[in-house]
Design a protein around this motif. Structure first.
Motif, PDB file in Angstrom:
ATOM      1  N   PHE A  42       0.833  -1.197   0.000  1.00 14.56           N
ATOM      2  CA  PHE A  42       0.000   0.000   0.000  1.00 14.56           C
ATOM      3  C   PHE A  42       0.870   1.251   0.000  1.00 14.56           C
ATOM      4  O   PHE A  42       0.666   2.177  -0.787  1.00 14.56           O
ATOM      5  CB  PHE A  42      -0.949   0.005   1.210  1.00 14.56           C
ATOM      6  CG  PHE A  42      -1.792   1.240   1.279  1.00 14.56           C
ATOM      7  CD1 PHE A  42      -2.943   1.339   0.524  1.00 14.56           C
ATOM      8  CD2 PHE A  42      -1.421   2.312   2.069  1.00 14.56           C
ATOM      9  CE1 PHE A  42      -3.724   2.492   0.563  1.00 14.56           C
ATOM     10  CE2 PHE A  42      -2.187   3.462   2.117  1.00 14.56           C
ATOM     11  CZ  PHE A  42      -3.345   3.550   1.365  1.00 14.56           C
ATOM     12  N   GLU A  43       1.869   1.279   0.888  1.00 16.86           N
ATOM     13  CA  GLU A  43       2.788   2.425   0.953  1.00 16.86           C
ATOM     14  C   GLU A  43       3.508   2.596  -0.376  1.00 16.86           C
ATOM     15  O   GLU A  43       3.697   3.705  -0.854  1.00 16.86           O
ATOM     16  CB  GLU A  43       3.817   2.224   2.063  1.00 16.86           C
ATOM     17  CG  GLU A  43       3.305   2.563   3.429  1.00 16.86           C
ATOM     18  CD  GLU A  43       3.329   4.053   3.703  1.00 16.86           C
ATOM     19  OE1 GLU A  43       4.345   4.721   3.459  1.00 16.86           O
ATOM     20  OE2 GLU A  43       2.309   4.549   4.167  1.00 16.86           O
ATOM     21  N   TRP A  44       3.948   1.490  -0.979  1.00 10.75           N
ATOM     22  CA  TRP A  44       4.680   1.546  -2.239  1.00 10.75           C
ATOM     23  C   TRP A  44       3.817   2.184  -3.333  1.00 10.75           C
ATOM     24  O   TRP A  44       4.263   3.078  -4.041  1.00 10.75           O
ATOM     25  CB  TRP A  44       5.117   0.144  -2.652  1.00 10.75           C
ATOM     26  CG  TRP A  44       5.926   0.144  -3.904  1.00 10.75           C
ATOM     27  CD1 TRP A  44       5.481  -0.097  -5.179  1.00 10.75           C
ATOM     28  CD2 TRP A  44       7.318   0.423  -4.014  1.00 10.75           C
ATOM     29  NE1 TRP A  44       6.505   0.009  -6.071  1.00 10.75           N
ATOM     30  CE2 TRP A  44       7.655   0.333  -5.383  1.00 10.75           C
ATOM     31  CE3 TRP A  44       8.316   0.737  -3.100  1.00 10.75           C
ATOM     32  CZ2 TRP A  44       8.942   0.545  -5.848  1.00 10.75           C
ATOM     33  CZ3 TRP A  44       9.598   0.941  -3.569  1.00 10.75           C
ATOM     34  CH2 TRP A  44       9.900   0.849  -4.928  1.00 10.75           C
ATOM     35  N   THR A  45       2.577   1.724  -3.465  1.00 13.73           N
ATOM     36  CA  THR A  45       1.724   2.265  -4.525  1.00 13.73           C
ATOM     37  C   THR A  45       1.280   3.694  -4.218  1.00 13.73           C
ATOM     38  O   THR A  45       1.131   4.498  -5.131  1.00 13.73           O
ATOM     39  CB  THR A  45       0.480   1.386  -4.757  1.00 13.73           C
ATOM     40  OG1 THR A  45      -0.266   1.279  -3.554  1.00 13.73           O
ATOM     41  CG2 THR A  45       0.867   0.015  -5.251  1.00 13.73           C
ATOM     42  N   ASP A  46       1.100   4.017  -2.949  1.00 13.35           N
ATOM     43  CA  ASP A  46       0.617   5.349  -2.588  1.00 13.35           C
ATOM     44  C   ASP A  46       1.726   6.393  -2.541  1.00 13.35           C
ATOM     45  O   ASP A  46       1.529   7.523  -2.944  1.00 13.35           O
ATOM     46  CB  ASP A  46      -0.087   5.285  -1.220  1.00 13.35           C
ATOM     47  CG  ASP A  46      -0.653   6.622  -0.811  1.00 13.35           C
ATOM     48  OD1 ASP A  46      -1.528   7.134  -1.533  1.00 13.35           O
ATOM     49  OD2 ASP A  46      -0.209   7.166   0.219  1.00 13.35           O
ATOM     50  N   ARG A  47       2.895   6.016  -2.068  1.00 17.35           N
ATOM     51  CA  ARG A  47       3.949   7.000  -1.824  1.00 17.35           C
ATOM     52  C   ARG A  47       5.088   6.926  -2.840  1.00 17.35           C
ATOM     53  O   ARG A  47       5.555   7.956  -3.313  1.00 17.35           O
ATOM     54  CB  ARG A  47       4.496   6.815  -0.406  1.00 17.35           C
ATOM     55  CG  ARG A  47       5.465   7.866   0.029  1.00 17.35           C
ATOM     56  CD  ARG A  47       5.670   7.897   1.534  1.00 17.35           C
ATOM     57  NE  ARG A  47       5.877   6.626   2.161  1.00 17.35           N
ATOM     58  CZ  ARG A  47       7.068   6.153   2.546  1.00 17.35           C
ATOM     59  NH1 ARG A  47       8.149   6.850   2.339  1.00 17.35           N
ATOM     60  NH2 ARG A  47       7.156   4.993   3.145  1.00 17.35           N
ATOM     61  N   ILE A  48       5.526   5.745  -3.180  1.00 21.47           N
ATOM     62  CA  ILE A  48       6.686   5.600  -4.053  1.00 21.47           C
ATOM     63  C   ILE A  48       6.288   5.734  -5.529  1.00 21.47           C
ATOM     64  O   ILE A  48       6.856   6.534  -6.267  1.00 21.47           O
ATOM     65  CB  ILE A  48       7.407   4.251  -3.826  1.00 21.47           C
ATOM     66  CG1 ILE A  48       7.729   4.026  -2.350  1.00 21.47           C
ATOM     67  CG2 ILE A  48       8.640   4.141  -4.712  1.00 21.47           C
ATOM     68  CD1 ILE A  48       8.628   5.050  -1.722  1.00 21.47           C
ATOM     69  N   GLN A  49       5.298   4.976  -5.952  1.00 22.62           N
ATOM     70  CA  GLN A  49       4.921   5.019  -7.363  1.00 22.62           C
ATOM     71  C   GLN A  49       4.352   6.368  -7.783  1.00 22.62           C
ATOM     72  O   GLN A  49       4.369   6.690  -8.962  1.00 22.62           O
ATOM     73  CB  GLN A  49       3.927   3.915  -7.686  1.00 22.62           C
ATOM     74  CG  GLN A  49       4.568   2.552  -7.694  1.00 22.62           C
ATOM     75  CD  GLN A  49       3.608   1.462  -8.136  1.00 22.62           C
ATOM     76  OE1 GLN A  49       2.396   1.639  -8.156  1.00 22.62           O
ATOM     77  NE2 GLN A  49       4.161   0.325  -8.479  1.00 22.62           N
ATOM     78  N   ASN A  60       6.702  12.343  -7.873  1.00 26.91           N
ATOM     79  CA  ASN A  60       6.822  13.225  -9.023  1.00 26.91           C
ATOM     80  C   ASN A  60       7.281  14.587  -8.503  1.00 26.91           C
ATOM     81  O   ASN A  60       6.475  15.418  -8.125  1.00 26.91           O
ATOM     82  CB  ASN A  60       5.481  13.334  -9.746  1.00 26.91           C
ATOM     83  CG  ASN A  60       5.582  14.140 -11.023  1.00 26.91           C
ATOM     84  OD1 ASN A  60       6.667  14.477 -11.489  1.00 26.91           O
ATOM     85  ND2 ASN A  60       4.431  14.458 -11.588  1.00 26.91           N
ATOM     86  N   VAL A  61       8.596  14.807  -8.491  1.00 27.06           N
ATOM     87  CA  VAL A  61       9.152  16.034  -7.929  1.00 27.06           C
ATOM     88  C   VAL A  61      10.167  16.629  -8.897  1.00 27.06           C
ATOM     89  O   VAL A  61      11.064  15.928  -9.380  1.00 27.06           O
ATOM     90  CB  VAL A  61       9.818  15.760  -6.558  1.00 27.06           C
ATOM     91  CG1 VAL A  61      10.499  17.008  -6.019  1.00 27.06           C
ATOM     92  CG2 VAL A  61       8.793  15.243  -5.563  1.00 27.06           C
ATOM     93  N   ASP A  62      10.016  17.906  -9.161  1.00 24.74           N
ATOM     94  CA  ASP A  62      10.974  18.656  -9.988  1.00 24.74           C
ATOM     95  C   ASP A  62      11.271  17.961 -11.313  1.00 24.74           C
ATOM     96  O   ASP A  62      12.418  17.874 -11.758  1.00 24.74           O
ATOM     97  CB  ASP A  62      12.281  18.896  -9.225  1.00 24.74           C
ATOM     98  CG  ASP A  62      12.084  19.774  -7.993  1.00 24.74           C
ATOM     99  OD1 ASP A  62      11.171  20.624  -8.021  1.00 24.74           O
ATOM    100  OD2 ASP A  62      12.831  19.591  -7.026  1.00 24.74           O
ATOM    101  N   GLY A  63      10.224  17.457 -11.961  1.00 24.87           N
ATOM    102  CA  GLY A  63      10.397  16.835 -13.262  1.00 24.87           C
ATOM    103  C   GLY A  63      10.854  15.379 -13.230  1.00 24.87           C
ATOM    104  O   GLY A  63      11.016  14.759 -14.275  1.00 24.87           O
ATOM    105  N   TRP A  64      11.081  14.834 -12.036  1.00 25.01           N
ATOM    106  CA  TRP A  64      11.497  13.439 -11.917  1.00 25.01           C
ATOM    107  C   TRP A  64      10.280  12.632 -11.489  1.00 25.01           C
ATOM    108  O   TRP A  64       9.810  12.744 -10.368  1.00 25.01           O
ATOM    109  CB  TRP A  64      12.626  13.282 -10.904  1.00 25.01           C
ATOM    110  CG  TRP A  64      13.430  12.034 -11.087  1.00 25.01           C
ATOM    111  CD1 TRP A  64      14.632  11.944 -11.707  1.00 25.01           C
ATOM    112  CD2 TRP A  64      13.109  10.714 -10.640  1.00 25.01           C
ATOM    113  NE1 TRP A  64      15.083  10.643 -11.694  1.00 25.01           N
ATOM    114  CE2 TRP A  64      14.159   9.854 -11.037  1.00 25.01           C
ATOM    115  CE3 TRP A  64      12.035  10.155  -9.965  1.00 25.01           C
ATOM    116  CZ2 TRP A  64      14.180   8.503 -10.782  1.00 25.01           C
ATOM    117  CZ3 TRP A  64      12.037   8.799  -9.709  1.00 25.01           C
ATOM    118  CH2 TRP A  64      13.106   7.984 -10.107  1.00 25.01           C
ATOM    119  N   ASN A  65       9.767  11.833 -12.424  1.00 27.28           N
ATOM    120  CA  ASN A  65       8.562  11.053 -12.188  1.00 27.28           C
ATOM    121  C   ASN A  65       8.918   9.579 -12.132  1.00 27.28           C
ATOM    122  O   ASN A  65       9.486   9.033 -13.093  1.00 27.28           O
ATOM    123  CB  ASN A  65       7.557  11.323 -13.323  1.00 27.28           C
ATOM    124  CG  ASN A  65       6.288  10.540 -13.168  1.00 27.28           C
ATOM    125  OD1 ASN A  65       6.261   9.333 -13.423  1.00 27.28           O
ATOM    126  ND2 ASN A  65       5.235  11.212 -12.758  1.00 27.28           N
TER     127      ASN A  65
END
Length: 148
Positions: free
Chosen positions: A119-126, A129-134
């Motif tokens: 759940f954490e992986w899909t919600d937070r890691i996947q 999307n910060v400063d153009g790095w997705n």
């Protein structure tokens, strides 16, 4: 759980309470060896209070904070069940019992830790999307590029 280090001038144990008791958070001043509450210090979500935030990182991906536990409870826990949605863990109120994310006993089939991690992986890691790095774009480019 031990929530504070034991060395000289180490930060105090974690605290939480209603806004009437702790209206703002500060930060630990290592030079002075004390907490400085002179100015409000916001967390990553912009909150400056510690109401309901007795939840430090737990589990395989260090689930922490009211927002993460609230989402976990909304989608997988007691709140989902109470509101009539399917729930993998309808008897666990993760907001009232955050230690539940560390459960590995037979009651939950031993998979609870992994489900929380996924759940954490899909919600937070996947969703990173910060400063153009997705994350998802980079993962797709990596796999499309032959894992190079």
């Amino acid at each position: 759980a031990l929530t504070a280090a034991l060395w000289f001038q180490a930060p105090a144990p974690l605290k939480c309470g209603p806004k009437s008791m702790y209206p703002t958070t500060g930060f630990w001043d290592y030079d002075a060896g004390r907490e400085d509450n002179g100015d409000a210090y916001a967390n990553g979500r912009g909150r400056v209070d510690v109401e309901g935030c007795c939840w430090w990182g737990r589990g395989i991906l260090q689930t922490r904070g009211t927002c993460n536990y609230g989402k976990l409870n909304y989608f997988l826990g007691k709140r989902a069940s109470d509101e009539g949605r399917p729930s993998l863990y309808p008897e666990i109120d993760f907001c009232q019992f955050p230690q539940g994310v560390c459960s590995s006993d037979a009651t939950y089939g031993g998979e609870l830790q992994w489900m929380v991690g996924l759940f954490e992986w899909t919600d937070r890691i996947q969703t990173y999307n910060v400063d153009g790095w997705n994350y998802m774009e980079k993962l797709k480019a990596f796999t499309d590029g032959g894992y190079k």
